[in-house]
Motif scaffolding. Structure first.
Motif, PDB file in Angstrom:
ATOM      1  N   ILE A 105      66.012  -5.614 118.949  1.00  0.00           N
ATOM      2  CA  ILE A 105      66.669  -6.772 119.563  1.00  0.00           C
ATOM      3  C   ILE A 105      65.820  -8.007 119.305  1.00  0.00           C
ATOM      4  CG2 ILE A 105      67.416  -7.822 121.749  1.00  0.00           C
ATOM      5  CD1 ILE A 105      67.786  -4.938 122.835  1.00  0.00           C
ATOM      6  N   SER A 106      66.464  -9.085 118.902  1.00  0.00           N
ATOM      7  CA  SER A 106      65.797 -10.373 118.788  1.00  0.00           C
ATOM      8  C   SER A 106      66.401 -11.309 119.830  1.00  0.00           C
ATOM      9  CB  SER A 106      65.973 -10.966 117.393  1.00  0.00           C
ATOM     10  OG  SER A 106      65.306 -12.218 117.319  1.00  0.00           O
ATOM     11  N   ALA A 107      65.535 -11.974 120.572  1.00  0.00           N
ATOM     12  CA  ALA A 107      66.010 -12.848 121.651  1.00  0.00           C
ATOM     13  C   ALA A 107      65.510 -14.284 121.506  1.00  0.00           C
ATOM     14  CB  ALA A 107      65.571 -12.285 123.006  1.00  0.00           C
ATOM     15  N   ASN A 108      64.901 -14.605 120.392  1.00  0.00           N
ATOM     16  CA  ASN A 108      64.317 -15.938 120.250  1.00  0.00           C
ATOM     17  C   ASN A 108      65.359 -17.049 120.238  1.00  0.00           C
ATOM     18  OD1 ASN A 108      61.734 -14.961 120.223  1.00  0.00           O
ATOM     19  ND2 ASN A 108      61.352 -15.371 118.064  1.00  0.00           N
ATOM     20  N   ASN A 146      65.293 -23.897 118.230  1.00  0.00           N
ATOM     21  CA  ASN A 146      63.940 -24.306 117.861  1.00  0.00           C
ATOM     22  C   ASN A 146      63.299 -23.391 116.817  1.00  0.00           C
ATOM     23  OD1 ASN A 146      63.597 -26.661 119.543  1.00  0.00           O
ATOM     24  ND2 ASN A 146      63.698 -25.254 121.271  1.00  0.00           N
ATOM     25  N   TYR A 147      63.860 -22.200 116.621  1.00  0.00           N
ATOM     26  CA  TYR A 147      63.346 -21.225 115.648  1.00  0.00           C
ATOM     27  C   TYR A 147      64.510 -20.703 114.809  1.00  0.00           C
ATOM     28  CZ  TYR A 147      59.197 -21.707 118.434  1.00  0.00           C
ATOM     29  OH  TYR A 147      58.118 -22.247 119.080  1.00  0.00           O
ATOM     30  N   PRO A 148      65.075 -21.567 113.960  1.00  0.00           N
ATOM     31  CA  PRO A 148      66.287 -21.201 113.223  1.00  0.00           C
ATOM     32  C   PRO A 148      66.110 -20.006 112.279  1.00  0.00           C
ATOM     33  CG  PRO A 148      65.388 -23.281 112.406  1.00  0.00           C
ATOM     34  CD  PRO A 148      64.626 -22.937 113.642  1.00  0.00           C
ATOM     35  N   PHE A 171      61.715  -5.138 120.726  1.00  0.00           N
ATOM     36  CA  PHE A 171      61.983  -6.572 120.654  1.00  0.00           C
ATOM     37  C   PHE A 171      61.176  -7.126 119.491  1.00  0.00           C
ATOM     38  CE2 PHE A 171      63.466  -5.471 124.777  1.00  0.00           C
ATOM     39  CZ  PHE A 171      64.571  -6.287 124.957  1.00  0.00           C
ATOM     40  N   ILE A 172      61.904  -7.644 118.494  1.00  0.00           N
ATOM     41  CA  ILE A 172      61.281  -8.158 117.279  1.00  0.00           C
ATOM     42  C   ILE A 172      61.940  -9.486 116.931  1.00  0.00           C
ATOM     43  CG2 ILE A 172      60.769  -5.810 116.478  1.00  0.00           C
ATOM     44  CD1 ILE A 172      63.034  -6.156 114.393  1.00  0.00           C
ATOM     45  N   CYS A 173      61.497 -10.091 115.852  1.00  0.00           N
ATOM     46  CA  CYS A 173      62.160 -11.274 115.316  1.00  0.00           C
ATOM     47  C   CYS A 173      61.854 -11.329 113.828  1.00  0.00           C
ATOM     48  CB  CYS A 173      61.719 -12.541 116.044  1.00  0.00           C
ATOM     49  SG  CYS A 173      59.992 -12.964 115.775  1.00  0.00           S
ATOM     50  N   GLN A 174      62.355 -12.329 113.158  1.00  0.00           N
ATOM     51  CA  GLN A 174      62.183 -12.427 111.718  1.00  0.00           C
ATOM     52  C   GLN A 174      60.915 -13.172 111.332  1.00  0.00           C
ATOM     53  OE1 GLN A 174      62.070 -13.735 107.912  1.00  0.00           O
ATOM     54  NE2 GLN A 174      62.710 -15.304 109.326  1.00  0.00           N
ATOM     55  N   HIS A 175      60.517 -14.181 112.096  1.00  0.00           N
ATOM     56  CA  HIS A 175      59.456 -15.080 111.627  1.00  0.00           C
ATOM     57  C   HIS A 175      58.045 -14.727 112.088  1.00  0.00           C
ATOM     58  CE1 HIS A 175      59.222 -17.050 115.587  1.00  0.00           C
ATOM     59  NE2 HIS A 175      58.107 -17.579 115.134  1.00  0.00           N
ATOM     60  N   CYS A 176      57.880 -13.914 113.097  1.00  0.00           N
ATOM     61  CA  CYS A 176      56.571 -13.658 113.718  1.00  0.00           C
ATOM     62  C   CYS A 176      55.625 -12.915 112.774  1.00  0.00           C
ATOM     63  CB  CYS A 176      56.775 -12.842 114.993  1.00  0.00           C
ATOM     64  SG  CYS A 176      55.241 -12.212 115.716  1.00  0.00           S
ATOM     65  N   PRO A 177      54.397 -13.405 112.581  1.00  0.00           N
ATOM     66  CA  PRO A 177      53.453 -12.712 111.702  1.00  0.00           C
ATOM     67  C   PRO A 177      53.082 -11.315 112.207  1.00  0.00           C
ATOM     68  CG  PRO A 177      52.405 -14.620 112.752  1.00  0.00           C
ATOM     69  CD  PRO A 177      53.856 -14.682 113.086  1.00  0.00           C
ATOM     70  N   ASP A 192      65.143 -17.243 113.021  1.00  0.00           N
ATOM     71  CA  ASP A 192      65.476 -16.031 113.776  1.00  0.00           C
ATOM     72  C   ASP A 192      66.965 -15.929 114.087  1.00  0.00           C
ATOM     73  OD1 ASP A 192      62.878 -15.023 113.808  1.00  0.00           O
ATOM     74  OD2 ASP A 192      62.338 -16.175 115.592  1.00  0.00           O
ATOM     75  N   ALA A 193      67.774 -16.767 113.466  1.00  0.00           N
ATOM     76  CA  ALA A 193      69.228 -16.729 113.660  1.00  0.00           C
ATOM     77  C   ALA A 193      69.803 -15.459 113.033  1.00  0.00           C
ATOM     78  CB  ALA A 193      69.867 -17.962 113.043  1.00  0.00           C
ATOM     79  N   PRO A 194      70.957 -15.008 113.534  1.00  0.00           N
ATOM     80  CA  PRO A 194      71.558 -13.764 113.052  1.00  0.00           C
ATOM     81  C   PRO A 194      71.659 -13.601 111.532  1.00  0.00           C
ATOM     82  CG  PRO A 194      72.647 -14.404 115.068  1.00  0.00           C
ATOM     83  CD  PRO A 194      71.700 -15.522 114.713  1.00  0.00           C
ATOM     84  N   PRO A 195      72.015 -14.631 110.746  1.00  0.00           N
ATOM     85  CA  PRO A 195      72.075 -14.400 109.297  1.00  0.00           C
ATOM     86  C   PRO A 195      70.721 -13.990 108.701  1.00  0.00           C
ATOM     87  CG  PRO A 195      73.259 -16.402 109.862  1.00  0.00           C
ATOM     88  CD  PRO A 195      72.528 -15.974 111.100  1.00  0.00           C
ATOM     89  N   TYR A 196      69.639 -14.558 109.226  1.00  0.00           N
ATOM     90  CA  TYR A 196      68.301 -14.217 108.729  1.00  0.00           C
ATOM     91  C   TYR A 196      67.866 -12.844 109.241  1.00  0.00           C
ATOM     92  CZ  TYR A 196      68.287 -19.086 107.393  1.00  0.00           C
ATOM     93  OH  TYR A 196      68.620 -20.295 106.836  1.00  0.00           O
ATOM     94  N   LEU A 197      68.278 -12.516 110.460  1.00  0.00           N
ATOM     95  CA  LEU A 197      68.009 -11.168 110.985  1.00  0.00           C
ATOM     96  C   LEU A 197      68.742 -10.127 110.147  1.00  0.00           C
ATOM     97  CD1 LEU A 197      68.360 -11.834 114.819  1.00  0.00           C
ATOM     98  CD2 LEU A 197      66.218 -11.555 113.531  1.00  0.00           C
ATOM     99  N   LYS A 198      69.975 -10.429 109.784  1.00  0.00           N
ATOM    100  CA  LYS A 198      70.765  -9.511 108.951  1.00  0.00           C
ATOM    101  C   LYS A 198      70.077  -9.293 107.610  1.00  0.00           C
ATOM    102  CE  LYS A 198      75.336  -8.912 106.863  1.00  0.00           C
ATOM    103  NZ  LYS A 198      76.703  -9.453 106.756  1.00  0.00           N
ATOM    104  N   GLU A 199      69.631 -10.380 107.001  1.00  0.00           N
ATOM    105  CA  GLU A 199      68.926 -10.280 105.718  1.00  0.00           C
ATOM    106  C   GLU A 199      67.666  -9.418 105.863  1.00  0.00           C
ATOM    107  OE1 GLU A 199      66.503 -13.238 102.739  1.00  0.00           O
ATOM    108  OE2 GLU A 199      68.212 -14.072 103.824  1.00  0.00           O
TER     109      GLU A 199
END
Length: 191
Positions: free
Chosen positions: A76-79, A83-85, A44-50, A87-94
């Motif tokens: 998988i990102s579940a954020n 409130n945390y745009p 479980f990850i996301c794009q913005h987390c340090p 982490d949206a799919p386009p940014y995850l894809k990038e």
């Protein structure tokens, strides 16, 4: 940023079923996608987390290192993207394309998969054996942003190697620590 440890789901727990879209290919990825593998790593990850940014290059390298072995990997990102745009799919894809992830990165819009795995933080790692039973849940290694220790993936790599060899993983495992999963309002689990 709320510093959160993983929940340390009970070892031996069966992998919860899921079916989620890969943000890069659009294909549905499910537990059965990895049925023929000796081991399965669910991250479980996301794009913005340090904390994820701190280890993301190692996650990509790990994917490359185990690509030709019998290890299935899915991130998988579940954020909450309202409130945390970032982490949206386009940014995850990038993110996936920039880092060259050789594994799918899926988006859990309902957050039900994160709840089923008792995911609490990013990053949060769950390693399952050939029978898709939990063999390891815990940290990547001892490195954290700002502590000066190199990111090596030592703990998780050792567990993967044991599972791939059909050996038990020692039960003394350190929890992963990172940012809390960003739950939608009213959706936070009580674990």
């Amino acid at each position: 940023m709320v510093l959160t440890p993983s929940t340390m789901l009970a070892l031996g727990t069966p992998a919860p079923a899921f079916a989620l879209p890969d943000v890069v290919s659009g294909q549905s990825i499910s537990l059965t996608t990895f049925a023929d593998r000796t081991a399965l790593l669910v991250m479980f990850i996301c794009q913005h987390c340090p904390y994820v940014k701190h280890v993301q290059a190692e996650l990509a390298q790990m994917g490359q290192d185990y690509h030709h072995q019998s290890l299935g990997i899915v991130a998988i990102s579940a954020n909450d993207i309202t409130n945390y745009p970032n982490d949206a799919p386009p940014y995850l894809k990038e993110m996936a394309q920039t880092l060259g992830f050789p594994f799918p990165l899926c988006y859990d819009e309902t957050q039900e998969v994160a709840k089923a795995y008792t995911a609490a933080c990013t990053p949060d790692f769950f390693l399952f054996d050939r029978d898709q039973r939990l063999a390891y849940r815990g940290q990547l290694d001892d490195s954290r942003p700002g502590n000066g220790l190199p990111v090596t993936g030592t703990d998780l790599r050792a567990a993967i190697d044991l599972v791939l060899a059909g050996q038990p993983v020692p039960a003394d495992q350190k929890p992963s620590i990172g940012c809390n999963i960003k739950w939608k309002p009213g959706n936070a689990p009580s674990y």
